[in-house]
Write a protein that holds these residues in place. Sequence first.
Motif, PDB file in Angstrom:
ATOM      1  N   HIS A  75      38.083  -2.466 -27.325  1.00  0.00           N
ATOM      2  CA  HIS A  75      37.694  -1.137 -26.847  1.00  0.00           C
ATOM      3  C   HIS A  75      38.866  -0.541 -26.097  1.00  0.00           C
ATOM      4  O   HIS A  75      39.758  -1.257 -25.638  1.00  0.00           O
ATOM      5  CB  HIS A  75      36.438  -1.205 -25.974  1.00  0.00           C
ATOM      6  CG  HIS A  75      36.621  -1.987 -24.711  1.00  0.00           C
ATOM      7  ND1 HIS A  75      37.052  -1.420 -23.538  1.00  0.00           N
ATOM      8  CD2 HIS A  75      36.461  -3.295 -24.462  1.00  0.00           C
ATOM      9  CE1 HIS A  75      37.135  -2.349 -22.615  1.00  0.00           C
ATOM     10  NE2 HIS A  75      36.794  -3.496 -23.144  1.00  0.00           N
ATOM     11  N   ALA A  76      38.866   0.779 -26.011  1.00  0.00           N
ATOM     12  CA  ALA A  76      39.992   1.455 -25.363  1.00  0.00           C
ATOM     13  C   ALA A  76      39.514   2.762 -24.769  1.00  0.00           C
ATOM     14  O   ALA A  76      38.502   3.336 -25.212  1.00  0.00           O
ATOM     15  CB  ALA A  76      41.088   1.731 -26.396  1.00  0.00           C
ATOM     16  N   CYS A  77      40.276   3.207 -23.759  1.00  0.00           N
ATOM     17  CA  CYS A  77      40.035   4.539 -23.236  1.00  0.00           C
ATOM     18  C   CYS A  77      41.118   5.414 -23.856  1.00  0.00           C
ATOM     19  O   CYS A  77      42.309   5.121 -23.733  1.00  0.00           O
ATOM     20  CB  CYS A  77      40.132   4.518 -21.719  1.00  0.00           C
ATOM     21  SG  CYS A  77      39.608   6.095 -21.043  1.00  0.00           S
ATOM     22  N   TYR A  78      40.705   6.421 -24.594  1.00  0.00           N
ATOM     23  CA  TYR A  78      41.657   7.273 -25.299  1.00  0.00           C
ATOM     24  C   TYR A  78      41.329   8.713 -24.970  1.00  0.00           C
ATOM     25  O   TYR A  78      40.193   9.148 -25.148  1.00  0.00           O
ATOM     26  CB  TYR A  78      41.546   7.018 -26.809  1.00  0.00           C
ATOM     27  CG  TYR A  78      42.328   7.992 -27.660  1.00  0.00           C
ATOM     28  CD1 TYR A  78      43.660   7.751 -28.011  1.00  0.00           C
ATOM     29  CD2 TYR A  78      41.743   9.173 -28.097  1.00  0.00           C
ATOM     30  CE1 TYR A  78      44.366   8.647 -28.759  1.00  0.00           C
ATOM     31  CE2 TYR A  78      42.451  10.089 -28.853  1.00  0.00           C
ATOM     32  CZ  TYR A  78      43.765   9.819 -29.183  1.00  0.00           C
ATOM     33  OH  TYR A  78      44.469  10.715 -29.928  1.00  0.00           O
ATOM     34  N   SER A  79      42.334   9.422 -24.426  1.00  0.00           N
ATOM     35  CA  SER A  79      42.176  10.839 -24.169  1.00  0.00           C
ATOM     36  C   SER A  79      40.933  11.134 -23.301  1.00  0.00           C
ATOM     37  O   SER A  79      40.233  12.120 -23.526  1.00  0.00           O
ATOM     38  CB  SER A  79      42.089  11.557 -25.525  1.00  0.00           C
ATOM     39  OG  SER A  79      42.479  12.888 -25.396  1.00  0.00           O
ATOM     40  N   GLY A  80      40.660  10.226 -22.362  1.00  0.00           N
ATOM     41  CA  GLY A  80      39.569  10.461 -21.413  1.00  0.00           C
ATOM     42  C   GLY A  80      38.205   9.956 -21.842  1.00  0.00           C
ATOM     43  O   GLY A  80      37.234  10.129 -21.108  1.00  0.00           O
ATOM     44  N   ASN A  81      38.110   9.351 -23.028  1.00  0.00           N
ATOM     45  CA  ASN A  81      36.818   8.808 -23.479  1.00  0.00           C
ATOM     46  C   ASN A  81      36.971   7.371 -23.943  1.00  0.00           C
ATOM     47  O   ASN A  81      38.048   6.967 -24.371  1.00  0.00           O
ATOM     48  CB  ASN A  81      36.269   9.634 -24.652  1.00  0.00           C
ATOM     49  CG  ASN A  81      35.840  11.015 -24.213  1.00  0.00           C
ATOM     50  OD1 ASN A  81      34.943  11.169 -23.388  1.00  0.00           O
ATOM     51  ND2 ASN A  81      36.507  12.032 -24.730  1.00  0.00           N
ATOM     52  N   TYR A  82      35.867   6.633 -23.849  1.00  0.00           N
ATOM     53  CA  TYR A  82      35.852   5.260 -24.361  1.00  0.00           C
ATOM     54  C   TYR A  82      35.538   5.256 -25.859  1.00  0.00           C
ATOM     55  O   TYR A  82      34.701   6.038 -26.328  1.00  0.00           O
ATOM     56  CB  TYR A  82      34.729   4.462 -23.706  1.00  0.00           C
ATOM     57  CG  TYR A  82      34.964   3.942 -22.323  1.00  0.00           C
ATOM     58  CD1 TYR A  82      36.067   3.146 -22.021  1.00  0.00           C
ATOM     59  CD2 TYR A  82      34.020   4.180 -21.317  1.00  0.00           C
ATOM     60  CE1 TYR A  82      36.235   2.625 -20.746  1.00  0.00           C
ATOM     61  CE2 TYR A  82      34.181   3.655 -20.040  1.00  0.00           C
ATOM     62  CZ  TYR A  82      35.294   2.882 -19.758  1.00  0.00           C
ATOM     63  OH  TYR A  82      35.443   2.366 -18.512  1.00  0.00           O
ATOM     64  N   TYR A  83      36.172   4.296 -26.545  1.00  0.00           N
ATOM     65  CA  TYR A  83      35.883   4.029 -27.959  1.00  0.00           C
ATOM     66  C   TYR A  83      35.842   2.516 -28.131  1.00  0.00           C
ATOM     67  O   TYR A  83      36.655   1.814 -27.524  1.00  0.00           O
ATOM     68  CB  TYR A  83      36.996   4.573 -28.865  1.00  0.00           C
ATOM     69  CG  TYR A  83      37.154   6.071 -28.864  1.00  0.00           C
ATOM     70  CD1 TYR A  83      37.873   6.718 -27.864  1.00  0.00           C
ATOM     71  CD2 TYR A  83      36.587   6.848 -29.871  1.00  0.00           C
ATOM     72  CE1 TYR A  83      38.028   8.096 -27.861  1.00  0.00           C
ATOM     73  CE2 TYR A  83      36.734   8.233 -29.880  1.00  0.00           C
ATOM     74  CZ  TYR A  83      37.457   8.849 -28.873  1.00  0.00           C
ATOM     75  OH  TYR A  83      37.603  10.218 -28.878  1.00  0.00           O
ATOM     76  N   GLY A  84      34.941   2.007 -28.955  1.00  0.00           N
ATOM     77  CA  GLY A  84      34.894   0.558 -29.139  1.00  0.00           C
ATOM     78  C   GLY A  84      34.296   0.144 -30.467  1.00  0.00           C
ATOM     79  O   GLY A  84      33.498   0.866 -31.069  1.00  0.00           O
ATOM     80  N   THR A  85      34.697  -1.057 -30.911  1.00  0.00           N
ATOM     81  CA  THR A  85      34.253  -1.628 -32.189  1.00  0.00           C
ATOM     82  C   THR A  85      33.222  -2.717 -31.943  1.00  0.00           C
ATOM     83  O   THR A  85      33.464  -3.639 -31.161  1.00  0.00           O
ATOM     84  CB  THR A  85      35.465  -2.273 -32.918  1.00  0.00           C
ATOM     85  OG1 THR A  85      36.444  -1.272 -33.153  1.00  0.00           O
ATOM     86  CG2 THR A  85      35.051  -2.912 -34.227  1.00  0.00           C
ATOM     87  N   ASN A  86      32.095  -2.616 -32.631  1.00  0.00           N
ATOM     88  CA  ASN A  86      31.005  -3.575 -32.493  1.00  0.00           C
ATOM     89  C   ASN A  86      31.360  -4.903 -33.186  1.00  0.00           C
ATOM     90  O   ASN A  86      31.489  -4.961 -34.401  1.00  0.00           O
ATOM     91  CB  ASN A  86      29.752  -2.950 -33.125  1.00  0.00           C
ATOM     92  CG  ASN A  86      28.533  -3.785 -32.896  1.00  0.00           C
ATOM     93  OD1 ASN A  86      28.489  -4.967 -33.252  1.00  0.00           O
ATOM     94  ND2 ASN A  86      27.534  -3.179 -32.283  1.00  0.00           N
ATOM     95  N   LYS A  87      31.504  -5.944 -32.352  1.00  0.00           N
ATOM     96  CA  LYS A  87      31.955  -7.247 -32.859  1.00  0.00           C
ATOM     97  C   LYS A  87      30.959  -7.857 -33.851  1.00  0.00           C
ATOM     98  O   LYS A  87      31.350  -8.379 -34.889  1.00  0.00           O
ATOM     99  CB  LYS A  87      32.125  -8.179 -31.648  1.00  0.00           C
ATOM    100  CG  LYS A  87      32.704  -9.511 -31.973  1.00  0.00           C
ATOM    101  CD  LYS A  87      33.269 -10.234 -30.766  1.00  0.00           C
ATOM    102  CE  LYS A  87      32.280 -10.388 -29.627  1.00  0.00           C
ATOM    103  NZ  LYS A  87      32.885 -11.037 -28.455  1.00  0.00           N
TER     104      LYS A  87
END
Length: 189
Positions: A75-87
């Motif tokens: 997961h990462a914070c990109y451009s002010g929002n969180y994004y993540g991949t469901n394992k």
Amino acid sequence: MAKNKAKLIIFTGPSGVGKGTMLADFFKRVNNKIVYSVSCTTRAPRDGEINGMHYFFISKNEFEQMIQEDEFLEHACYSGNYYGTNKKFVDEKISQGKSVLLEIELQGALQVMEKRPDAVTIFIKPPTFDELENRLRGRHTETEEAIQKRLEAAKEELKNADKFHYTIENDVIEKAVDELIEIYNKETN
Ligand code: 5GP
């Protein structure tokens, strides 16, 4: 008939480079042995985006809870929002013999490369930085502030392109998708 090898495929490139357009074409043209990993994000949906199809749109609290419960492969914070991949999704599909494509930004891509060194990694780059800026502005989906943040992130991402197994320049879309399909066929057959 050749048996498909299930692979984890990381698909990265700066915002505005045309990843979404490339993937829409790609998924129309390939077999059903590959699936797209729908990410979770805390960013607001754009017009036309559907929950569960483009993203799972969740709150910051829900996202943080999922981090606590170790539900993300990355997961990462990109451009002010969180994004993540469901394992769990990724592991289930791979164990069912399907390849999984992760469309993710650089920080997340680097995390997956560490954890899953067998992943196939592909970086999409624009013909020029000016062209990237034109495309990002042309789609009219972000505010000026968000565009600036994305262009800043893009500079960092482009510096890391050589960490990927494959680089595709998205100048003419059909040609870029042909290259992507060639890589997919080579890696999974
Ligand atoms: P957008 O807000 O334009 O949909 O996405 C912004 C960036 O986040 C894009 O580069 C996209 O590839 C990336 N992204 C989408 N889902 C994920 C994810 O699950 N993890 C990470 N690290 N990046 C993601």
